[in-house]
Every structure is written in C-alpha cells, then in structure tokens.
Design a protein around this motif. Structure first.
Motif, PDB file in Angstrom:
ATOM      1  N   UNK A 111      82.231  44.228  -0.299  1.00 44.57           N
ATOM      2  CA  UNK A 111      83.364  44.778   0.464  1.00 44.57           C
ATOM      3  C   UNK A 111      83.635  44.049   1.766  1.00 44.57           C
ATOM      4  N   UNK A 112      82.689  43.272   2.242  1.00 43.40           N
ATOM      5  CA  UNK A 112      82.827  42.641   3.554  1.00 43.40           C
ATOM      6  C   UNK A 112      82.039  43.377   4.616  1.00 43.40           C
ATOM      7  N   UNK A 135      86.633  38.403   4.838  1.00 42.35           N
ATOM      8  CA  UNK A 135      85.311  39.017   4.981  1.00 42.35           C
ATOM      9  C   UNK A 135      84.589  39.088   3.645  1.00 42.35           C
ATOM     10  N   UNK A 136      85.294  39.420   2.594  1.00 44.54           N
ATOM     11  CA  UNK A 136      84.658  39.525   1.274  1.00 44.54           C
ATOM     12  C   UNK A 136      84.174  38.154   0.798  1.00 44.54           C
ATOM     13  N   UNK A 137      84.979  37.108   1.037  1.00 40.35           N
ATOM     14  CA  UNK A 137      84.544  35.763   0.626  1.00 40.35           C
ATOM     15  C   UNK A 137      83.305  35.331   1.417  1.00 40.35           C
ATOM     16  N   UNK A 138      83.293  35.620   2.719  1.00 39.98           N
ATOM     17  CA  UNK A 138      82.132  35.239   3.529  1.00 39.98           C
ATOM     18  C   UNK A 138      80.895  36.018   3.103  1.00 39.98           C
ATOM     19  N   UNK A 139      81.073  37.294   2.823  1.00 37.76           N
ATOM     20  CA  UNK A 139      79.936  38.107   2.397  1.00 37.76           C
ATOM     21  C   UNK A 139      79.405  37.632   1.052  1.00 37.76           C
ATOM     22  N   UNK A 140      80.299  37.313   0.129  1.00 41.81           N
ATOM     23  CA  UNK A 140      79.871  36.808  -1.174  1.00 41.81           C
ATOM     24  C   UNK A 140      79.113  35.496  -1.022  1.00 41.81           C
ATOM     25  N   UNK A 141      79.589  34.645  -0.124  1.00 40.28           N
ATOM     26  CA  UNK A 141      78.901  33.373   0.119  1.00 40.28           C
ATOM     27  C   UNK A 141      77.494  33.603   0.636  1.00 40.28           C
ATOM     28  N   UNK A 142      77.351  34.549   1.554  1.00 39.16           N
ATOM     29  CA  UNK A 142      76.035  34.839   2.098  1.00 39.16           C
ATOM     30  C   UNK A 142      75.061  35.344   1.049  1.00 39.16           C
ATOM     31  N   UNK A 143      75.570  36.103   0.103  1.00 39.91           N
ATOM     32  CA  UNK A 143      74.707  36.653  -0.946  1.00 39.91           C
ATOM     33  C   UNK A 143      74.315  35.601  -1.982  1.00 39.91           C
ATOM     34  N   UNK A 144      75.162  34.578  -2.136  1.00 34.57           N
ATOM     35  CA  UNK A 144      74.937  33.591  -3.195  1.00 34.57           C
ATOM     36  C   UNK A 144      74.281  32.307  -2.716  1.00 34.57           C
TER      37      UNK A 144
END
Length: 325
Positions: A111-112, A135-144
C-alpha cells in the motif's frame, strides 16, 4: 570488498542500503527517463491515396473508377484505420519508455504504508493519487531488493518516471540499480540525489560503483573526501572496505593492508561491518602471501560471524590443510 557487490553492498544506516526496506532520501533531480512514447507507424494505413477532390484513386488514374457512384470498388475502399478508428487487434506495442513508466505489476498487499515516515513525508508535495502510486512502487522495491533486485530496480524506474524531481526517488533508484549490478546508472542516480540534497552518505556506494566500472582511482578519491571524517564508525568501515578493494584492484596489496589496519579490526562489536572488515583483512593477507596471519584472522572472523555472512570457516580449513600438506 567481495566482487559480488549485491550481497555485500555498502550500507548507509547499518542494515544495508535499501536492504529489505525502502531507502530514505531528501530531495530530487530531473529525470533521464520519462513516459513519452514514439508515435509509432503512420495511422493512415492502406494503399489508397486521396487526391485533391477527396476521391480514391483507382487503377485508371481517375476518381471513382470501377464504381458508377464515384466511390471506387469494394476492394479499394479505405480500411478501418482510414475511417478514423482503430481495432483492438491493431493497438500499438508499448515503447520502452511506456513500459518503464508502467513498471511491474504492483502487489495488492503493498500500500505504500510500509515506507518510513520520513520518506512518506517527502512525497506529500505530489498530488494524492500520484503520491500513492509512487509510494507503492518504492515500497515494492524495498521488499524485493534482496530477492529480485532487477525487479526492484524496475519499480524504482516507474517511480522515477512519475516523480523524478524528488531526491528520495532518485536515491532509491540508485540503490536498486546498484543492487541489480547497473553501476553506471546507480552512480548517475546517486549523483543526482547528492546534488539535490547535499547528502554525503551515498559516498561508499558511489565509490564502489567506480570500482565496478574500472575506475579505482576515483573510488580512492571519494574515500579521501573531507566528509568521511564525520561518518559514523560503521560508515567509515564501509568506505575503508571500498578503498582497500580499490587498492587491491590496482595491485597495491601493502597499501590495502595499511588501509584496513587503520580500521577497528579488534573492535568487540560483533556487527556485520566488523565481520566484513576482518574477513577483508584475512583475505588480503592471504593474497599477500602471509598465510599464517591470514589463518589467524579467518578464525577471528569466524568467531564473531554468528550469522555466517562469510565463508571464513571454510577458508580457514583450506589454509590449515594447505599448511599440513
């Protein structure tokens, strides 16, 4: 520093740059990318060409040939594209820029909100929907970033395409590019972020990018930056690792050893940065032909490497077998 930089990339905050979580940034810079696409093929299509009177030019060279009403034969009628519409099957393929803008599919459960408060605060200047998407793209990047750094990088490119003037976005893009092995891109992105916010804590990663690109002299130059004196102990250790590696790249083993010996090798701290310092020292000792000293330091590394970040135990076993043979 080991040549596999993805697994041992310099950290700015003690936990690894962007490792398993989004990075924190401070400003922005113009983007090299963007979402603009090419116009593609001519939308007029077909073989017919309109003359000045608007009729279809037939085989005889006069309007209306083959049709008493002056509209041309059925085979010569303008196709769908000429009549101002495009069928679904004729949609243009996405350009590279469009694909980059879209980015990978976003997981529904991201969700960001996973971002650090400081990062979310820097997105507040964007329109609400745009900020949520970035925010969602940045959060996804951090998780991956650890398990699939290339996909993480693609997520940050999608964020950059939408918000290239935010340093937090450029910083995240640089760190993901570094993790994915795109060292020239990482260097460019981190330079952009540094220009915007004046931060110096990117320097170890930037120096290691220079090493990866075959410019060890530039890595050493960054290691001598005055701002390094104000780094935390851990950040200094990261820069030491890069500088020592650059010395080794240049064949200066003695200089690499001296560089590492200035670091807190005997610290009682059992953190990852101490483990890595000791391992680099042992590895350089072995490269310099000082195998007995190297064996001792591989053992000292293994003694504090509870998370098995290195293969110090195996290296020690190899040296012991070599000495006994």
């Amino acid at each position: 520093m080991a040549e596999d930089r993805r697994g041992q990339r310099p950290s700015r905050d003690g936990s690894g740059a962007g490792r398993g979580k989004p990075a924190s940034g401070r400003g922005g810079a113009p983007s090299r990318g963007g979402a603009s696409g090419s116009r593609g093929s001519d939308s007029r299509g077909g073989d017919s060409r309109s003359d000045s009177r608007g009729g279809a030019r037939g085989g005889t060279g006069r309007p209306g040939a083959g049709d008493s009403r002056g509209r041309g034969s059925r085979d010569e009628q303008p196709r769908g594209k000429d009549r101002g519409f495009r069928g679904r099957s004729e949609e243009k393929p996405r350009t590279v820029d469009q694909a980059q803008y879209d980015g990978p599919d976003l997981p529904e459960d991201v969700t960001g909100a996973e971002l650090a408060p400081g990062v979310r605060a820097q997105l507040k200047g964007l329109p609400e929907k745009l900020a949520a998407r970035v925010a969602r793209h940045l959060a996804a990047a951090g998780l991956l970033i650890d398990e699939d750094p290339e996909k993480a990088y693609q997520h940050t490119l999608a964020a950059r395409a939408r918000a290239s003037r935010l340093a937090v976005v450029r910083e995240a893009t640089g760190e993901a590019a570094y993790a994915a092995g795109h060292y020239a891109e990482a260097l460019a992105e981190l330079r952009a972020a540094k220009r915007m916010n004046g931060a110096t804590d990117y320097l170890p990663i930037m120096a290691d990018c220079h090493r990866a690109l075959g410019n060890p002299e530039q890595a050493i130059k960054l290691g001598k930056s005055p701002s390094v004196a104000n780094f935390s102990t851990e950040a200094k250790a990261e820069m030491t690792l890069v500088e020592a590696g650059a010395r080794r790249d240049m064949g200066q083993l003695d200089a690499a050893l001296r560089t590492l010996e200035l670091a807190p090798l005997t610290s009682k701290n059992r953190s990852a940065w101490v483990v890595r310092l000791r391992y680099a020292y042992a590895d350089t000792l072995e490269a310099a032909g000082r195998e007995s000293d190297a064996l001792a330091w591989f053992h000292r590394t293994h003694a504090i490497d509870s998370e098995e970040l290195t293969d110090a135990a195996e290296r020690a076993d190899q040296l012991e077998r070599k000495q006994q043979s």
